[in-house]
Design an enzyme around this catalytic site. Structure first.
Site: not given
Ligand code: ADP
Ligand code: MG
Length: 188
Positions: A14-16, A33, A127
């Site tokens: 949702a955020h990035g 991210k 979350d």
């Molecule tokens: P948002 O705040 O946009 O939900 P997230 O931190 O949950 O962001 O990251 C979105 C998606 O990216 C996660 O559901 C996962 O599938 C992937 N992701 C996030 N961090 C990692 C990581 N360290 N290694 C691999 N995949 C990641």
């Molecule tokens: Mg997330």
């Protein structure tokens, strides 16, 4: 940032957007991210700052994804995390058969240890859901996405937003609009 060689997009929440990248000098694979820094409303630290603050306070748990570096980028930041193979929502969705009871227990134990660690450090995640639980290549589960996390005070005089957590996973007190709640919202 220019030391990171991009390897493609791995996730979008949702955020990035999250990219896989390789550090040019060390060869280490990381997840980058991108988070935008929005206007600060009423002095409340926004999503990006919250995530960085929460993660910096709880550096060292094997059940929390490791934040390796933070770079300023445009009007926001890029967070570099240890790279994780998958997340629990993918594991559940792409599994050929339901998870075995022993596997469920193992994930549950790692999740509860991670949550206990956050709460012991006064961080409420707000979350928790399968997409925010990352799984490493060795099957280790780690809590990620501290974009809605907050440092909690137990004085009971603070008001918190009830517009947190993804609706399907929202605790009843949040659905009823409570402004005073505690780490119980992570256990629902
Ligand atoms: P948002 O705040 O946009 O939900 P997230 O931190 O949950 O962001 O990251 C979105 C998606 O990216 C996660 O559901 C996962 O599938 C992937 N992701 C996030 N961090 C990692 C990581 N360290 N290694 C691999 N995949 C990641
Ligand atoms: Mg997330």
């Amino acid at each position: 940032m220019d030391r990171q060689h991009p390897l493609g997009r791995i996730g979008e929440g949702a955020h990035g957007i999250v990219f896989k990248a390789k550090h040019v000098e060390t060869g280490e694979t990381v997840a980058l991210k991108k988070v935008a820094l929005r206007r600060l409303e009423d002095g409340i630290p926004n999503q990006a700052l919250r995530e960085i603050k929460a993660l910096q306070e709880i550096e060292d748990s094997q059940y929390v994804v490791k934040l390796k570096a933070v770079f300023p980028h445009g009007a926001g930041f890029v967070l570099a995390f240890e790279f994780m193979l998958s997340d629990l929502s993918e594991v559940i969705r792409h599994g050929k058969r339901p998870l075995a009871p022993a596997q469920v227990k193992a994930y549950m134990q790692m999740l509860l240890k991670g949550v206990a660690f956050c709460h012991a450090n006064n961080i409420v995640h707000r979350d928790l859901k399968p997409a925010n639980l990352l799984i490493s290549s060795s099957g280790q589960l780690k809590i990620a996405d501290f974009g809605l996390a907050r440092v909690f005070s137990h004085k009971g005089d603070r008001l918190y937003s009830h517009q947190v957590a993804t609706r399907w996973y929202r605790a009843p007190e949040l659905l009823y609009g409570a402004r005073q709640y505690d780490e119980g919202v992570d256990l629902w």
